[in-house]
Design a protein around this motif. Structure first.
Motif, PDB file in Angstrom:
ATOM      1  N   VAL A 211      -3.925  -8.538  -0.545  1.00 10.22           N
ATOM      2  CA  VAL A 211      -4.572  -7.543   0.296  1.00 10.22           C
ATOM      3  C   VAL A 211      -3.721  -6.277   0.317  1.00 10.22           C
ATOM      4  N   ALA A 212      -4.340  -5.129   0.027  1.00  5.92           N
ATOM      5  CA  ALA A 212      -3.622  -3.866   0.062  1.00  5.92           C
ATOM      6  C   ALA A 212      -3.277  -3.519   1.509  1.00  5.92           C
ATOM      7  N   ARG A 213      -2.100  -2.916   1.707  1.00  4.43           N
ATOM      8  CA  ARG A 213      -1.594  -2.700   3.056  1.00  4.43           C
ATOM      9  C   ARG A 213      -1.384  -1.215   3.324  1.00  4.43           C
ATOM     10  N   LEU A 214      -1.910  -0.759   4.448  1.00  8.21           N
ATOM     11  CA  LEU A 214      -1.661   0.593   4.905  1.00  8.21           C
ATOM     12  C   LEU A 214      -1.097   0.490   6.323  1.00  8.21           C
ATOM     13  N   PRO A 215       0.240   0.480   6.469  1.00  7.30           N
ATOM     14  CA  PRO A 215       0.876   0.233   7.767  1.00  7.30           C
ATOM     15  C   PRO A 215       0.871   1.467   8.661  1.00  7.30           C
ATOM     16  N   GLN A 216      -0.301   1.796   9.165  1.00  4.24           N
ATOM     17  CA  GLN A 216      -0.467   2.945  10.036  1.00  4.24           C
ATOM     18  C   GLN A 216      -1.404   2.583  11.186  1.00  4.24           C
ATOM     19  N   PRO A 217      -1.338   3.307  12.293  1.00  4.45           N
ATOM     20  CA  PRO A 217      -2.343   3.119  13.341  1.00  4.45           C
ATOM     21  C   PRO A 217      -3.730   3.433  12.800  1.00  4.45           C
ATOM     22  N   ALA A 218      -4.740   2.891  13.448  1.00  2.18           N
ATOM     23  CA  ALA A 218      -6.109   3.030  12.961  1.00  2.18           C
ATOM     24  C   ALA A 218      -6.522   4.486  12.807  1.00  2.18           C
ATOM     25  N   GLY A 219      -6.250   5.302  13.820  1.00  2.00           N
ATOM     26  CA  GLY A 219      -6.697   6.690  13.779  1.00  2.00           C
ATOM     27  C   GLY A 219      -6.164   7.444  12.582  1.00  2.00           C
ATOM     28  N   ARG A 220      -4.900   7.221  12.253  1.00  2.00           N
ATOM     29  CA  ARG A 220      -4.294   7.923  11.127  1.00  2.00           C
ATOM     30  C   ARG A 220      -4.716   7.313   9.794  1.00  2.00           C
ATOM     31  N   GLY A 221      -4.608   5.982   9.696  1.00  2.00           N
ATOM     32  CA  GLY A 221      -4.877   5.330   8.416  1.00  2.00           C
ATOM     33  C   GLY A 221      -6.332   5.419   7.988  1.00  2.00           C
ATOM     34  N   VAL A 222      -7.253   5.144   8.898  1.00  2.00           N
ATOM     35  CA  VAL A 222      -8.678   5.200   8.549  1.00  2.00           C
ATOM     36  C   VAL A 222      -9.086   6.628   8.211  1.00  2.00           C
ATOM     37  N   THR A 223      -8.615   7.571   8.985  1.00  2.00           N
ATOM     38  CA  THR A 223      -8.954   8.975   8.719  1.00  2.00           C
ATOM     39  C   THR A 223      -8.472   9.407   7.348  1.00  2.00           C
ATOM     40  N   GLU A 224      -7.277   8.954   6.966  1.00  2.00           N
ATOM     41  CA  GLU A 224      -6.723   9.314   5.657  1.00  2.00           C
ATOM     42  C   GLU A 224      -7.568   8.735   4.528  1.00  2.00           C
ATOM     43  N   LEU A 225      -7.958   7.463   4.673  1.00  2.00           N
ATOM     44  CA  LEU A 225      -8.804   6.843   3.649  1.00  2.00           C
ATOM     45  C   LEU A 225     -10.150   7.545   3.549  1.00  2.00           C
ATOM     46  N   VAL A 226     -10.767   7.791   4.690  1.00  2.00           N
ATOM     47  CA  VAL A 226     -12.085   8.430   4.688  1.00  2.00           C
ATOM     48  C   VAL A 226     -12.012   9.823   4.067  1.00  2.00           C
ATOM     49  N   ARG A 227     -10.933  10.530   4.313  1.00  2.00           N
ATOM     50  CA  ARG A 227     -10.779  11.864   3.712  1.00  2.00           C
ATOM     51  C   ARG A 227     -10.759  11.773   2.188  1.00  2.00           C
ATOM     52  N   HIS A 228     -10.067  10.782   1.652  1.00  2.00           N
ATOM     53  CA  HIS A 228     -10.037  10.588   0.196  1.00  2.00           C
ATOM     54  C   HIS A 228     -11.427  10.247  -0.329  1.00  2.00           C
ATOM     55  N   TRP A 229     -12.098   9.299   0.330  1.00  2.00           N
ATOM     56  CA  TRP A 229     -13.412   8.868  -0.138  1.00  2.00           C
ATOM     57  C   TRP A 229     -14.435   9.995  -0.048  1.00  2.00           C
ATOM     58  N   SER A 230     -14.362  10.777   1.005  1.00  2.00           N
ATOM     59  CA  SER A 230     -15.298  11.894   1.173  1.00  2.00           C
ATOM     60  C   SER A 230     -15.085  12.938   0.078  1.00  2.00           C
ATOM     61  N   ARG A 231     -13.831  13.218  -0.224  1.00  2.00           N
ATOM     62  CA  ARG A 231     -13.525  14.235  -1.230  1.00  2.00           C
ATOM     63  C   ARG A 231     -13.988  13.791  -2.619  1.00  2.00           C
ATOM     64  N   GLU A 232     -13.788  12.505  -2.925  1.00  2.00           N
ATOM     65  CA  GLU A 232     -14.149  11.985  -4.247  1.00  2.00           C
ATOM     66  C   GLU A 232     -15.626  11.602  -4.336  1.00  2.00           C
ATOM     67  N   GLY A 233     -16.252  11.377  -3.187  1.00  2.00           N
ATOM     68  CA  GLY A 233     -17.654  10.957  -3.199  1.00  2.00           C
ATOM     69  C   GLY A 233     -17.839   9.519  -3.640  1.00  2.00           C
ATOM     70  N   ARG A 234     -16.787   8.707  -3.514  1.00  2.00           N
ATOM     71  CA  ARG A 234     -16.883   7.307  -3.927  1.00  2.00           C
ATOM     72  C   ARG A 234     -15.819   6.499  -3.201  1.00  2.00           C
ATOM     73  N   LEU A 235     -16.038   5.177  -3.171  1.00  2.00           N
ATOM     74  CA  LEU A 235     -15.047   4.264  -2.607  1.00  2.00           C
ATOM     75  C   LEU A 235     -14.064   3.885  -3.700  1.00  2.00           C
TER      76      LEU A 235
END
Length: 244
Positions: A211-235
């Motif tokens: 399992v890939a690990r992102l050791p951050q609080p939810a607000g920071r980690g989820v926002t960072e992932l969503v920003r990447h996915w939104s920019r690329e237009g893909r998961l």
């Protein structure tokens, strides 16, 4: 994006709601530090002292109503608004995902802003205000109780949750200790070719192998992932951010 777009399934626990000020159960300063499970969260407690149980959940309900969705809730809802296919399975009994705008949300452990019959779990009633009192009855004449799954009770929507996770192209796990069964076993239902990401401050310790690990609080980690996915237009799995 169409219904054939990659399917993001998000499995959330108490950690995502904690950032909105909702007290967790298992932290050192959590609810169980002040309340014994057997006194407020079991069928036996309900039979022994229903008024105490109702009072406990009225306090929780007040806390939920005062809370507001945080950055993690909002980021997940924004993905859906962009056309991504997103399903949320949550252990949480609050409505913060829905208030943020998520539409496909399954509550494994019930919903605190609903009451249900003591004799027929299918009979549920919204609680837009106030709480539940002794003498409040369902249409079958039975006392209303909180619409929550207590310790020692089956999880009625578990099979449905398994079916959702089995459809995941990417499984994002947020803010859960993976200690509560059977919910924690949901990770085992993900397809073998699906990426699984755990976002949690203790991710390095909690994540199972692979399992890939992102050791951050939810607000920071989820926002960072969503920003990447939104920019690329893909998961995708941003390996520069994650360790596995």
């Amino acid at each position: 994006m169409t219904s054939h777009s990659p399917h993001l399934v998000v499995f959330t626990g108490a950690g995502i709601s904690a950032e909105s000020g909702i007290q967790t159960f298992r932290a050192s300063d959590g609810l169980w530090a002040d309340h014994a499970i057997e006194d407020v969260a079991t069928p036996q407690a309900w039979r022994r002292d229903p008024e105490r149980v109702l009072r406990f959940y009225d306090e929780r309900r007040t806390q939920v109503r005062r809370a507001r969705p945080n950055a993690a809730h909002q980021a997940l809802a924004s993905l859906e608004k962009q056309g991504f296919r997103v399903s949320v399975v949550t252990q949480n009994i609050d409505d913060l995902h829905e208030r943020a705008g998520s539409r496909d949300v399954l509550h494994l452990h019930g919903e605190i802003l609903k009451a249900r019959s003591s004799v027929d779990e299918r009979m549920r009633y919204p609680l837009p205000r106030g709480g539940i009192k002794l003498g409040d009855i369902c249409d079958k004449g039975s006392q209303l109780r909180p619409d929550v799954v207590w310790f020692g009770e089956p999880v009625p929507r578990y099979v449905e949750a398994c079916e959702i996770v089995e459809q995941a192209d990417l499984l994002l796990v947020v803010g859960t200790s993976l200690a509560v069964m059977p919910a924690a076993a949901l990770l085992e239902r993900a397809p073998l070719d699906a990426e699984v990401i755990l976002v949690d401050p203790a991710a390095e310790r909690l994540a199972p192998p692979g399992v890939a690990r992102l050791p951050q609080p939810a607000g920071r980690g989820v926002t960072e992932l969503v920003r990447h996915w939104s920019r690329e237009g893909r998961l995708w799995l941003p390996e520069t951010l994650l360790g596995a």
